[in-house]
Design a protein around this motif. Structure first.
Motif, PDB file in Angstrom:
ATOM      1  N   VAL A 456     -20.899   6.614 -45.454  1.00  0.00           N
ATOM      2  CA  VAL A 456     -20.638   6.511 -44.576  1.00  0.00           C
ATOM      3  C   VAL A 456     -21.063   6.632 -43.198  1.00  0.00           C
ATOM      4  O   VAL A 456     -21.085   5.972 -42.354  1.00  0.00           O
ATOM      5  N   LEU A 459     -24.820   7.168 -43.258  1.00  0.00           N
ATOM      6  CA  LEU A 459     -25.162   5.764 -43.227  1.00  0.00           C
ATOM      7  C   LEU A 459     -25.417   4.865 -41.416  1.00  0.00           C
ATOM      8  O   LEU A 459     -26.131   4.309 -41.029  1.00  0.00           O
ATOM      9  N   ASP A 460     -24.007   5.070 -41.464  1.00  0.00           N
ATOM     10  CA  ASP A 460     -23.812   4.782 -39.855  1.00  0.00           C
ATOM     11  C   ASP A 460     -24.422   5.022 -38.865  1.00  0.00           C
ATOM     12  O   ASP A 460     -25.317   4.595 -37.880  1.00  0.00           O
ATOM     13  N   LEU A 463     -28.185   3.406 -39.283  1.00  0.00           N
ATOM     14  CA  LEU A 463     -28.376   2.329 -38.727  1.00  0.00           C
ATOM     15  C   LEU A 463     -28.002   2.636 -37.572  1.00  0.00           C
ATOM     16  O   LEU A 463     -28.996   1.557 -36.784  1.00  0.00           O
ATOM     17  N   ILE A 527     -28.792   7.767 -49.556  1.00  0.00           N
ATOM     18  CA  ILE A 527     -29.256   6.995 -48.665  1.00  0.00           C
ATOM     19  C   ILE A 527     -30.593   7.671 -48.162  1.00  0.00           C
ATOM     20  O   ILE A 527     -30.251   8.984 -48.562  1.00  0.00           O
ATOM     21  N   THR A 567     -32.776  -2.024 -45.669  1.00  0.00           N
ATOM     22  CA  THR A 567     -31.927  -2.816 -44.487  1.00  0.00           C
ATOM     23  C   THR A 567     -32.785  -3.773 -42.973  1.00  0.00           C
ATOM     24  O   THR A 567     -33.921  -3.070 -43.476  1.00  0.00           O
ATOM     25  N   THR A 572     -25.095  -3.897 -41.296  1.00  0.00           N
ATOM     26  CA  THR A 572     -24.109  -2.967 -41.171  1.00  0.00           C
ATOM     27  C   THR A 572     -24.151  -1.791 -42.080  1.00  0.00           C
ATOM     28  O   THR A 572     -24.296  -2.333 -43.699  1.00  0.00           O
ATOM     29  N   SER A 573     -23.511  -1.010 -42.118  1.00  0.00           N
ATOM     30  CA  SER A 573     -23.101  -0.290 -43.934  1.00  0.00           C
ATOM     31  C   SER A 573     -21.990  -0.837 -44.526  1.00  0.00           C
ATOM     32  O   SER A 573     -22.518  -0.933 -45.662  1.00  0.00           O
ATOM     33  N   HIS A 574     -20.876  -2.500 -44.497  1.00  0.00           N
ATOM     34  CA  HIS A 574     -20.728  -2.631 -45.293  1.00  0.00           C
ATOM     35  C   HIS A 574     -21.587  -3.241 -46.275  1.00  0.00           C
ATOM     36  O   HIS A 574     -21.466  -3.887 -46.609  1.00  0.00           O
TER      37      HIS A 574
END
Length: 599
Positions: A456, A459-460, A463, A527, A567, A572-574
């Motif tokens: 997470v 990934l954040d 992003l 990822i 993406t 968002t990651s979620h």
């Protein structure tokens, strides 16, 4: 002993003893050596009174002064002087003592020091002034005033103070000294000085044929060299006593002088003054030298102690012959017994072979260019032990010539080096422990891949980079088909092995920039930074094929279903994980062992 003298100063016995001694010596002096004006060759009572007033406590001075005044008045009356003259002479003697006392005790009541050249000169001047004042007052009272009378009085009382006061002071200091007592050897030495002086003085003054006045002076010099201030003063007192007696008996080389009796007395007084001026300053200088030597020895001892505690030694290279001097601590640092230091080349050879060139170059550069130097090097002791030292030095010049030498310090820093090494090792271990803790906190314990938290966070981060203008990432979410059946049929141990095999096979299909992690259970996330949908499909297919092709004896063959999501600008990651999850279930619904791209 000092307390006894203090108590004596406040009791009636002290002034009484002074009065008796003053009276006895005054009468004896007037009887033994009487001049034409009734003046003795030397007046010891003045010296006794001055020494007493300088020794006793300040508050007791007036008691002793009054005792001396009574004794002086009685002695003068006994010798036939009228009351007015006796009272005047007594006042003159009292005032001289008070003037000298005030001048010599003006600094906080401290006693004068006769082993200090400045103290001796102060005493000389103060007694001269006091004697001059006394002579002026006595001349005003005398029935036969005149220059001769003033000169005779001045010389008489001045000699009394010059010769007797230092002797009494020396005896007092020995009596009250708390440091040591006079040894038998010192007592024998003083006795020998007395005997030698008696022989020399008797040979000189108890004959009137040869002018041998130089002989006592030679003996006094010997007395000063052997007995210091005390020996010199005792020797002079012996000369005074025997010389005065010879003068009274009409014997001695002084009678070779064809002059009046008064002139002979003045000559004798001048002779005694010459003895004082010749002997006591020399004794003072010798005492000052001894004191300086003792102080220097004490400072050297304290310096050696300080160097031993701090593990710092000092060294120097002689400007003339480049001979080396080492302080005791330098020998200890080198592990060598104290003695003769090695030559310069040999001293450099005591360093570690890898450090010798640097040490030699620093020393040569300091000798030629004069630049201060400092270095850290290793010493190799004779037992093979290695000591780390810091050395610093600078060029110095001889005070008598332009020869160049070096002076410097050497410090044993082995313990500091070891402490730094231990600290560095501890810091490295702490860094490794921190890295291990961080790795443990972001790694899945079973597969060795990144855990859910790490996935997470990564990934954040990607992003945020995409929002800042970097290339958009893609993700692949996959899980193992029918993994519950594997656990139920083969057991959880085999299931764990299958999870590890799938993780390894999937990682083989990825690029170095990609991150794969276990998201939970049998579910994994990949990822793919800076990867569009087309490239993500190719990588996902490669991962699927790697997993399908992986085999291991005793383990079932498994497949995976994969969901791919690229993406968008608002992801968002979620949200992206949610879209990949939808695509994953589409792949499972389509028959498993396949992949789907999220819309």
């Amino acid at each position: 002993m000092r307390q006894m003298f203090a108590r004596l100063g406040y009791s009636p016995l002290g002034p009484a003893l002074l009065g008796i001694a003053y009276f006895a010596l005054a009468v004896l002096s007037l009887v033994v050596a009487r001049g034409a004006h009734g003046i003795a060759a030397i007046w010891p009572p003045s010296g006794i009174l001055l020494a007493t007033l300088l020794i006793v406590p300040r508050r007791a001075v007036w008691r002793f002064a009054m005792a001396a005044i009574v004794a002086s008045l009685a002695a003068n009356l006994l010798e036939g002087s009228g009351f007015r003259v006796a009272a005047g002479f007594t006042a003159a003697n009292g005032i001289e003592a008070l003037v000298a006392t005030v001048m010599l005790r003006r600094r906080g009541g401290r006693r004068i020091s006769f082993i200090d050249p400045s103290g001796l000169s102060t005493f000389f001047i103060a007694t001269l002034i006091a004697a001059s004042v006394s002579a002026g007052l006595a001349a005003c009272i005398s029935p036969q005033p005149g220059r001769e009378f003033m000169l005779a009085w001045l010389s008489t009382v001045w000699l009394g103070m010059l010769l007797v006061t230092p002797l009494l002071f020396a005896i007092f200091e020995i009596a009250v000294s708390a440091k040591r007592a006079v040894s038998g050897r010192e007592t024998l030495n003083l006795a020998g000085i007395v005997v030698l002086t008696v022989v020399a003085t008797g040979t000189t003054f108890y004959q009137s044929q040869y002018p041998m006045l130089f002989v006592p002076m030679m003996v006094i010099v010997i007395a000063v060299l052997r007995g210091g201030m005390l020996g010199g003063v005792i020797s002079i007192i012996v000369v005074v006593m025997l010389g005065s007696l010879a003068l009274w008996l009409g014997s001695g080389p002084i009678f070779l002088i064809r002059a009046s009796h008064e002139s002979r007395i003045l000559f004798f007084q001048f002779y005694l003054l010459s003895l004082f001026v010749s002997a006591l300053p020399m004794a003072t200088l010798l005492a000052a030298r001894d004191r300086l030597r003792i102080n220097l020895s004490e400072r050297v001892r304290l310096l050696d102690q300080a160097e031993a505690v701090a593990h710092i030694g000092h060294w120097r290279i002689n400007p003339s012959d480049q001979a080396i001097y080492w302080s005791p601590e330098v020998f200890r640092i080198h592990g060598l017994p104290e003695g003769q230091p090695p030559a310069l080349d040999q001293a450099i050879d005591l360093y570690h072979p890898a450090d010798r060139g640097r040490v030699s170059e620093a020393v040569k550069r300091a000798l030629t260019d004069g630049r201060p130097f400092a270095f850290e090097a290793r010493l190799v002791r004779s037992d093979g032990a290695i000591r780390h030292v810091e050395t610093q030095g600078e060029r110095v010049y001889s005070s008598r010539e332009d020869a160049i030498g070096l002076f410097g310090l050497i410090r044993d820093v082995t313990e500091q080096i070891e402490a730094r090494r231990v600290l560095s090792d501890a810091r490295d271990a702490a860094d490794r422990s921190a890295e291990a803790a961080m790795l443990l906190a972001s790694t899945d314990a079973l597969t060795g891949l990144a855990n859910r938290r790490r996935i997470v966070e990564y990934l954040d981060d990607k992003l945020r980079g995409a929002a800042a203008g970097e290339a958009q990432p893609s993700i692949v979410l996959f899980d193992i088909d029918h993994f519950k059946f594997v656990n139920d049929r083969y057991g959880h141990d085999i299931g764990d092995e299958v999870l590890k095999r799938v993780a390894s096979a999937a990682a083989e299909g990825l690029r170095n920039t990609d991150l794969i992690g276990r998201y939970g259970g049998e579910e994994f996330v990949i990822i793919l930074p800076g990867t569009d949908a087309s490239s993500a499909l190719q990588i996902a297919e490669r991962v699927r094929a790697k997993v399908e092709a992986s085999q291991h004896e005793g383990q079932p063959t498994v497949t995976v279903s994969l969901g791919i999501a690229s993406t968008g600008g608002e992801d968002t990651s979620h949200s992206i994980l949610k879209r990949a999850d939808v695509a994953l279930y589409e792949a499972k619904s389509a028959g498993r062992n396949r992949l789907r791209l999220a819309s």
